[in-house]
Design a protein around this motif. Structure first.
Motif, PDB file in Angstrom:
ATOM      1  N   GLY A   2       0.710  -1.128   0.029  1.00 40.09           N
ATOM      2  CA  GLY A   2      -0.079   0.032   0.059  1.00 40.09           C
ATOM      3  C   GLY A   2       0.860   1.256  -0.006  1.00 40.09           C
ATOM      4  O   GLY A   2       0.185   2.416  -0.203  1.00 40.09           O
ATOM      5  N   LEU A   3       2.160   1.249   0.224  1.00 39.51           N
ATOM      6  CA  LEU A   3       2.908   2.384   0.152  1.00 39.51           C
ATOM      7  C   LEU A   3       2.981   2.979  -1.152  1.00 39.51           C
ATOM      8  O   LEU A   3       3.225   2.426  -2.236  1.00 39.51           O
ATOM      9  CB  LEU A   3       4.475   1.890   0.576  1.00 39.51           C
ATOM     10  CG  LEU A   3       5.350   3.200   0.736  1.00 39.51           C
ATOM     11  CD1 LEU A   3       4.798   3.696   2.323  1.00 39.51           C
ATOM     12  CD2 LEU A   3       6.924   2.437   0.911  1.00 39.51           C
ATOM     13  N   ARG A   4       2.916   4.111  -1.440  1.00 37.35           N
ATOM     14  CA  ARG A   4       2.901   4.996  -2.648  1.00 37.35           C
ATOM     15  C   ARG A   4       4.113   5.126  -3.162  1.00 37.35           C
ATOM     16  O   ARG A   4       5.402   5.133  -2.679  1.00 37.35           O
ATOM     17  CB  ARG A   4       2.484   6.443  -2.398  1.00 37.35           C
ATOM     18  CG  ARG A   4       0.961   6.469  -1.762  1.00 37.35           C
ATOM     19  CD  ARG A   4      -0.126   6.289  -2.772  1.00 37.35           C
ATOM     20  NE  ARG A   4      -0.013   7.273  -4.171  1.00 37.35           N
ATOM     21  CZ  ARG A   4      -0.726   6.645  -4.977  1.00 37.35           C
ATOM     22  NH1 ARG A   4      -1.389   5.785  -5.224  1.00 37.35           N
ATOM     23  NH2 ARG A   4      -0.419   7.276  -6.302  1.00 37.35           N
ATOM     24  N   VAL A   5       4.252   4.638  -4.548  1.00 38.60           N
ATOM     25  CA  VAL A   5       5.473   4.733  -5.205  1.00 38.60           C
ATOM     26  C   VAL A   5       5.430   5.515  -6.720  1.00 38.60           C
ATOM     27  O   VAL A   5       3.973   5.397  -7.220  1.00 38.60           O
ATOM     28  CB  VAL A   5       5.958   3.316  -5.544  1.00 38.60           C
ATOM     29  CG1 VAL A   5       4.980   2.503  -6.218  1.00 38.60           C
ATOM     30  CG2 VAL A   5       7.453   3.160  -6.193  1.00 38.60           C
ATOM     31  N   LYS A   6       6.611   5.826  -7.331  1.00 40.42           N
ATOM     32  CA  LYS A   6       6.512   6.394  -8.408  1.00 40.42           C
ATOM     33  C   LYS A   6       7.504   6.074  -9.347  1.00 40.42           C
ATOM     34  O   LYS A   6       8.555   6.128  -8.823  1.00 40.42           O
ATOM     35  CB  LYS A   6       6.484   8.121  -8.310  1.00 40.42           C
ATOM     36  CG  LYS A   6       6.345   8.874  -9.680  1.00 40.42           C
ATOM     37  CD  LYS A   6       6.346  10.182  -9.618  1.00 40.42           C
ATOM     38  CE  LYS A   6       6.565  10.982 -10.829  1.00 40.42           C
ATOM     39  NZ  LYS A   6       6.530  12.535 -10.688  1.00 40.42           N
ATOM     40  N   VAL A   7       7.486   5.801 -10.377  1.00 39.19           N
ATOM     41  CA  VAL A   7       8.580   5.323 -11.534  1.00 39.19           C
ATOM     42  C   VAL A   7       9.325   6.654 -11.957  1.00 39.19           C
ATOM     43  O   VAL A   7       8.509   7.641 -12.539  1.00 39.19           O
ATOM     44  CB  VAL A   7       7.872   4.490 -12.626  1.00 39.19           C
ATOM     45  CG1 VAL A   7       9.191   4.270 -13.640  1.00 39.19           C
ATOM     46  CG2 VAL A   7       7.532   3.264 -12.132  1.00 39.19           C
ATOM     47  N   VAL A   8      10.508   6.740 -11.801  1.00 40.65           N
ATOM     48  CA  VAL A   8      11.190   8.072 -12.182  1.00 40.65           C
ATOM     49  C   VAL A   8      12.400   7.812 -13.078  1.00 40.65           C
ATOM     50  O   VAL A   8      13.134   8.582 -13.690  1.00 40.65           O
ATOM     51  CB  VAL A   8      11.918   8.924 -10.775  1.00 40.65           C
ATOM     52  CG1 VAL A   8      10.776   9.190 -10.142  1.00 40.65           C
ATOM     53  CG2 VAL A   8      12.745   8.017 -10.098  1.00 40.65           C
ATOM     54  N   ASP A   9      12.473   6.431 -13.389  1.00 38.32           N
ATOM     55  CA  ASP A   9      13.643   6.153 -14.372  1.00 38.32           C
ATOM     56  C   ASP A   9      13.229   6.356 -15.941  1.00 38.32           C
ATOM     57  O   ASP A   9      12.060   5.746 -16.220  1.00 38.32           O
ATOM     58  CB  ASP A   9      13.836   4.596 -14.258  1.00 38.32           C
ATOM     59  CG  ASP A   9      14.914   4.145 -15.267  1.00 38.32           C
ATOM     60  OD1 ASP A   9      15.427   5.033 -16.075  1.00 38.32           O
ATOM     61  OD2 ASP A   9      15.349   3.053 -14.937  1.00 38.32           O
ATOM     62  N   GLY A  10      13.542   7.365 -16.668  1.00 34.87           N
ATOM     63  CA  GLY A  10      13.197   7.655 -17.864  1.00 34.87           C
ATOM     64  C   GLY A  10      13.387   6.484 -18.981  1.00 34.87           C
ATOM     65  O   GLY A  10      12.872   6.517 -19.968  1.00 34.87           O
ATOM     66  N   GLY A  11      14.118   5.444 -18.594  1.00 37.74           N
ATOM     67  CA  GLY A  11      14.096   4.275 -19.468  1.00 37.74           C
ATOM     68  C   GLY A  11      13.159   3.241 -19.505  1.00 37.74           C
ATOM     69  O   GLY A  11      13.449   2.224 -20.164  1.00 37.74           O
ATOM     70  N   THR A  12      12.189   3.485 -18.832  1.00 33.78           N
ATOM     71  CA  THR A  12      10.936   2.448 -18.854  1.00 33.78           C
ATOM     72  C   THR A  12       9.724   2.865 -19.390  1.00 33.78           C
ATOM     73  O   THR A  12       9.284   4.259 -19.275  1.00 33.78           O
ATOM     74  CB  THR A  12      10.830   1.846 -17.342  1.00 33.78           C
ATOM     75  OG1 THR A  12       9.859   2.855 -16.611  1.00 33.78           O
ATOM     76  CG2 THR A  12      12.117   1.372 -16.663  1.00 33.78           C
ATOM     77  N   ALA A  13       8.888   2.063 -19.724  1.00 36.97           N
ATOM     78  CA  ALA A  13       7.653   2.598 -20.340  1.00 36.97           C
ATOM     79  C   ALA A  13       6.573   3.071 -19.201  1.00 36.97           C
ATOM     80  O   ALA A  13       5.520   3.611 -19.480  1.00 36.97           O
ATOM     81  CB  ALA A  13       6.970   1.452 -21.241  1.00 36.97           C
ATOM     82  N   PHE A  14       7.000   2.912 -18.048  1.00 34.78           N
ATOM     83  CA  PHE A  14       6.298   3.072 -16.884  1.00 34.78           C
ATOM     84  C   PHE A  14       6.597   4.529 -16.269  1.00 34.78           C
ATOM     85  O   PHE A  14       6.301   4.921 -15.068  1.00 34.78           O
ATOM     86  CB  PHE A  14       6.375   2.233 -15.860  1.00 34.78           C
ATOM     87  CG  PHE A  14       5.715   0.826 -15.963  1.00 34.78           C
ATOM     88  CD1 PHE A  14       4.404   0.497 -16.500  1.00 34.78           C
ATOM     89  CD2 PHE A  14       6.735  -0.360 -16.459  1.00 34.78           C
ATOM     90  CE1 PHE A  14       4.183  -0.648 -16.829  1.00 34.78           C
ATOM     91  CE2 PHE A  14       6.452  -1.400 -16.995  1.00 34.78           C
ATOM     92  CZ  PHE A  14       5.075  -1.803 -17.178  1.00 34.78           C
ATOM     93  N   ASN A  15       7.594   5.165 -16.906  1.00 34.32           N
ATOM     94  CA  ASN A  15       8.159   6.562 -16.525  1.00 34.32           C
ATOM     95  C   ASN A  15       6.949   7.338 -16.175  1.00 34.32           C
ATOM     96  O   ASN A  15       6.065   7.691 -16.620  1.00 34.32           O
ATOM     97  CB  ASN A  15       9.168   7.267 -17.563  1.00 34.32           C
ATOM     98  CG  ASN A  15       9.783   8.157 -16.980  1.00 34.32           C
ATOM     99  OD1 ASN A  15      10.000   8.377 -15.630  1.00 34.32           O
ATOM    100  ND2 ASN A  15       9.698   9.309 -17.673  1.00 34.32           N
TER     101      ASN A  15
END
Length: 84
Positions: A25-38
Motif C-alpha cells: 500500500g505504500l505509494r511509489v512513482k517510477v522516475v527512471d526515464g528508461g522504462t515505459a512506466f516512467n
C-alpha cells in the motif's frame, strides 16, 4: 479470483538489505526515464525476494517485478531506515 494470502516476511529481505521500510500500500512513482512506466504512480502490491510488484493507479492488477532501488521513488515513510 481469491485474494492472494500475504507471505510472512515478504518485504524482510528488501527492508533489511536495502535499509528501506516497504510495505503493501505504500505509494511509489517510477522516475527512471528508461522504462515505459516512467512517471506512473501506484502502490506497492507485494514483494518477493529482492523485487516488488506495483499496482499502478487505475489498474486492477500488479505489474513487475521492479527492483526496489532502481528508478523508483517512494513516499517519505519508506526512506532508508539508516537516514533516520
Amino acid at each position: 479470483m481469491p485474494k492472494r494470502a500475504r507471505r510472512v516476511g515478504e518485504f524482510d529481505y528488501i527492508n533489511d538489505h536495502y535499509g528501506l521500510s516497504l510495505k503493501r500500500g505504500l505509494r511509489v512513482k517510477v522516475v527512471d526515464g528508461g522504462t515505459a512506466f516512467n512517471g506512473r504512480q501506484g502502490v506497492v502490491a507485494s514483494g518477493d525476494g529482492q523485487y516488488i510488484m506495483v499496482r499502478f493507479d487505475g489498474d486492477t492488477c500488479a505489474i513487475g517485478p521492479f527492483h526496489p532501488t532502481s528508478g523508483l521513488e517512494y513516499e517519505a515513510e519508506a526512506r532508508r531506515k539508516r537516514d533516520g
